[in-house]
Design a protein around this motif. Structure first.
Motif, PDB file in Angstrom:
ATOM      1  N   SER A  87      -5.663  11.697  -2.762  1.00  0.00           N
ATOM      2  CA  SER A  87      -5.203  10.243  -2.730  1.00  0.00           C
ATOM      3  C   SER A  87      -4.152  10.982  -3.424  1.00  0.00           C
ATOM      4  O   SER A  87      -2.850  11.017  -3.147  1.00  0.00           O
ATOM      5  N   GLY A  88      -4.011  12.668  -4.049  1.00  0.00           N
ATOM      6  CA  GLY A  88      -3.164  13.529  -4.633  1.00  0.00           C
ATOM      7  C   GLY A  88      -2.692  14.198  -3.345  1.00  0.00           C
ATOM      8  O   GLY A  88      -1.264  14.180  -3.946  1.00  0.00           O
ATOM      9  N   ARG A  89      -2.697  14.306  -2.485  1.00  0.00           N
ATOM     10  CA  ARG A  89      -2.049  14.773  -1.193  1.00  0.00           C
ATOM     11  C   ARG A  89      -0.921  13.546  -1.103  1.00  0.00           C
ATOM     12  O   ARG A  89       0.122  14.069  -0.510  1.00  0.00           O
ATOM     13  N   THR A  90      -1.108  12.427  -1.862  1.00  0.00           N
ATOM     14  CA  THR A  90       0.038  12.109  -1.355  1.00  0.00           C
ATOM     15  C   THR A  90       1.491  11.451  -2.641  1.00  0.00           C
ATOM     16  O   THR A  90       0.359  11.720  -3.912  1.00  0.00           O
ATOM     17  N   GLY A  91       2.765  10.709  -2.882  1.00  0.00           N
ATOM     18  CA  GLY A  91       2.423  10.658  -4.010  1.00  0.00           C
ATOM     19  C   GLY A  91       3.379  11.714  -4.712  1.00  0.00           C
ATOM     20  O   GLY A  91       3.428  11.929  -6.164  1.00  0.00           O
ATOM     21  N   ARG A  92       3.664  12.654  -4.596  1.00  0.00           N
ATOM     22  CA  ARG A  92       3.273  13.669  -5.002  1.00  0.00           C
ATOM     23  C   ARG A  92       5.306  14.530  -5.437  1.00  0.00           C
ATOM     24  O   ARG A  92       5.858  13.879  -4.515  1.00  0.00           O
ATOM     25  N   SER A 147       6.884   8.523  -3.806  1.00  0.00           N
ATOM     26  CA  SER A 147       6.031   7.617  -3.632  1.00  0.00           C
ATOM     27  C   SER A 147       4.523   7.629  -2.127  1.00  0.00           C
ATOM     28  O   SER A 147       5.346   8.377  -1.828  1.00  0.00           O
ATOM     29  N   GLY A 148       3.631   7.276  -2.210  1.00  0.00           N
ATOM     30  CA  GLY A 148       1.782   7.360  -1.073  1.00  0.00           C
ATOM     31  C   GLY A 148       1.717   5.562  -1.470  1.00  0.00           C
ATOM     32  O   GLY A 148       1.643   4.781  -2.368  1.00  0.00           O
ATOM     33  N   VAL A 149       0.810   6.450  -0.382  1.00  0.00           N
ATOM     34  CA  VAL A 149      -0.344   4.911   0.205  1.00  0.00           C
ATOM     35  C   VAL A 149      -1.504   5.443   0.123  1.00  0.00           C
ATOM     36  O   VAL A 149      -1.120   6.645   1.053  1.00  0.00           O
TER      37      VAL A 149
END
Length: 593
Positions: A346-351, A355-357
């Protein structure tokens, strides 16, 4: 690095002009907290253990101070230069992808300061690596297996090493590199002359043992996680969605359409075969896993980073440390085996402040959803598969953007045909436009989905018998008293409610009335259509009827494929998506998911 936000410590006071200019070319003008904190410790010669959440800028936390130390700091005077020089820096990473990523940072920023780097890893030819090492390099980045090979061949001389770095140390443990790592670290004879930096998202016992054995007693520790329960990224919306295995290829395109925001998507599967199959069904998608040749993996990652395609289907090989900008959506096809794997994926987004989903598909009966939530500290948002109106809204936005881009010059040519259609169709202008938008985005039919398994043309029902329902077998026995055997056999996804008083299951849409009418055949039995999925008990999947390989379970694996029972020509809740970027290509070749 954080763009455009100054930290308390001056950026200019820490970094020399050539390096600062190289950073600015990449849009970097300020330091992340872990980067600012490591600078003085590294320049002072301290060994260091660094712990940070994924996406907090860990790589440059050691790259930048090492480069400053070699060129302008305490190791400058003793660093060798010239042809055939041994390396001053050795960096170990668990995967080829991570190694090439870190090498790229050393190449760009070290190159700006006149330093030379090389990257060595398995799956690539030895000869170019040997040539680079014998010519002389300042920094060697690589994987433990290939580094060990070069040391044993005499290609890497560690006698004048100034820095050794272990990045993603916990992942090296998980991947079985314990012996190789300890052998490599043990090759340094005089540890007093070498500075060791260890970075890890978590600190399992082996990482602590390595730290105690190979780092100096006065080592410094920088911990940006500490005892906080929330270890997953705080910039990510964490969503879980119940979905049967056979419905995965139908649901994923609509998840992308509703939550992808037109950005990059990474889909994680547990097996290489699954990644290959899913990437073959998603238009424009590419697979990434360990059995793909290294040269092709590099091409794939380059294409994904540059935006040549927006969907990457990967196994765990891509889950750790890959720094790819603007990944908007992560989809995990099933819960991973451990909590850390969920955090890393999940840490591949929101870096880097974005923001990310992160959407995770799951069998409601599996027990580790609650465990992941409890141990990671995330608060999962429970949803069902995107509804028709949600998909239509997202598709309508895409269609509107496409239609408004069409030149007004086409209106005279098509105006007459449009008027004829409006006059003869019997539909209003709004109704015709709605159909045109649907067709433009690849939809010609709406199909309902169940709340429990997300299967098309299925409906979720709730069974109550007036007494506690302790097992799926008891629920089936109740159904057998009031329904024909063929109808009972058609039930899928039988799950128990958390309160123990009911069971939910899916039936075909055309069988709903039969099940509802059957409750009249037994006193105390109530069957109703579920509007909102209740909280369900989680159970370990088992073989047999109610488990991963039995009839009626989530994991129907007929044909041996990971995703079975689906239809390649369908995408989400709509059919005939031959031209849809959000759906699957139709494939009438008999393959099943």
């Amino acid at each position: 690095m954080k763009r455009g936000v100054k930290q308390a410590q001056s950026f200019a006071s820490l970094i020399s002009e050539p390096l600062r200019e190289a950073l600015k070319k990449r849009g970097i003008e300020a330091l992340f907290p872990i980067q600012a904190k490591t600078f003085e410790d590294v320049l002072s010669g301290c060994d260091l253990v660094g712990r940070a959440r994924t996406g907090q800028g860990k790589t440059l936390a050691f790259v930048l101070p090492i480069l400053e130390s070699l060129v302008n700091g305490p190791t400058k005077a003793s660093r060798k230069t010239g042809y055939g020089r041994p390396p001053s820096v050795l960096v170990l990473l668990p995967t080829r992808e991570l190694a090439t990523q870190v090498y790229d940072d050393f190449k760009v920023y070290g190159g700006a300061m006149g330093l030379n780097s090389c990257c060595v890893y398995g799956g690539a030819s030895y000869q170019p690596q040997e040539f680079a090492l014998k010519r002389g390099v300042d920094v060697v980045v690589g994987t433990p297996g290939r580094i060990k090979d070069h040391i044993e061949k005499g290609n890497i001389d560690l006698s004048l090493l100034k820095f050794r770095v272990l990045d993603e140390a916990d992942e090296m443990l998980r991947m079985g590199f314990v012996e190789d790592v300890e052998l490599i670290l043990g090759k340094v004879k005089d540890v007093s002359k070498v500075q060791t930096l260890l970075f890890s998202a978590t600190l399992p016992s082996w990482v602590k043992q390595i730290s105690a054995k190979f780092l100096k007693p006065d080592k410094k520790t920088i911990d940006l996680v500490g005892n906080e329960k929330m270890k997953a990224s705080t910039n990510v919306r964490h969503i879980v969605l119940p979905c049967s295995t056979s419905a995965i290829p139908q649901v994923i395109p609509d998840i992308i359409r509703c939550y992808g925001s037109g950005g990059r998507t990474i889909i994680f599967t547990e097996k290489r075969e699954s990644a290959n199959e899913l990437s073959g069904l998603l238009p424009g998608a590419r697979a990434l896993h360990g059995e793909i040749q290294q040269s092709q993996r590099e091409v794939t990652l380059s294409g994904f980073r540059s935006g040549k395609f927006l969907t990457l289907v990967a196994t765990n090989v891509a889950a750790r440390g890959l720094d790819i900008n603007d990944v908007q959506l992560i989809i995990q096809c099933e819960p991973p085996n451990d909590v850390e794997a969920y955090i890393h994926r999940s840490g591949r987004t929101g870096r880097a402040g974005n923001s990310g989903v992160a959407v995770m598909l799951y069998d409601p009966r599996r027990s580790n959803i609650s465990k992941i939530q409890r141990e990671s500290g995330v608060k999962f948002e429970h949803i069902t598969a995107p509804k028709a109106e949600d998909i239509a809204k997202a598709a309508g936005v895409e269609a509107a953007q496409t239609i408004t881009q069409v030149s007004d010059s086409v209106i005279p040519a098509f105006k007459s045909a449009a008027e004829d259609l409006l006059n003869t169709s019997g539909l209003s202008a709004v109704e015709l436009l709605a159909k045109a938008i649907a067709k433009a985005t690849g939809y010609t039919e709406i199909k309902s989905r169940s709340l429990l398994t997300s299967m098309e043309n299925h409906v979720t029902l709730l069974l109550e018998s007036g007494k506690p329902i302790f097992s799926p077998s008891f629920a089936f026995s109740v159904l057998r008293r009031i329904l024909p055997e063929d109808k009972v056999e058609s039930v899928t996804g039988m799950s128990l409610t958390t309160d123990g008083n009911g069971a939910v299951f899916d039936v075909k849409k055309e069988d709903v009335d039969t099940f509802l009418a059957a409750q009249e055949n037994a006193a105390g039995v109530n069957i109703e259509v579920v509007k909102i999925l209740p909280s369900l008990q989680e159970r370990e999947q088992q073989r047999g009827r109610f488990g991963g390989r039995g009839r009626g379970g989530f994991g129907d694996r007929s044909g041996g494929n990971r995703f079975s029972g689906g239809r390649g020509g369908r995408g989400g809740g709509f059919s005939d998506r031959r031209n849809s970027s959000g759906g699957f290509k139709g494939r009438n070749n008999g393959n099943k998911w």
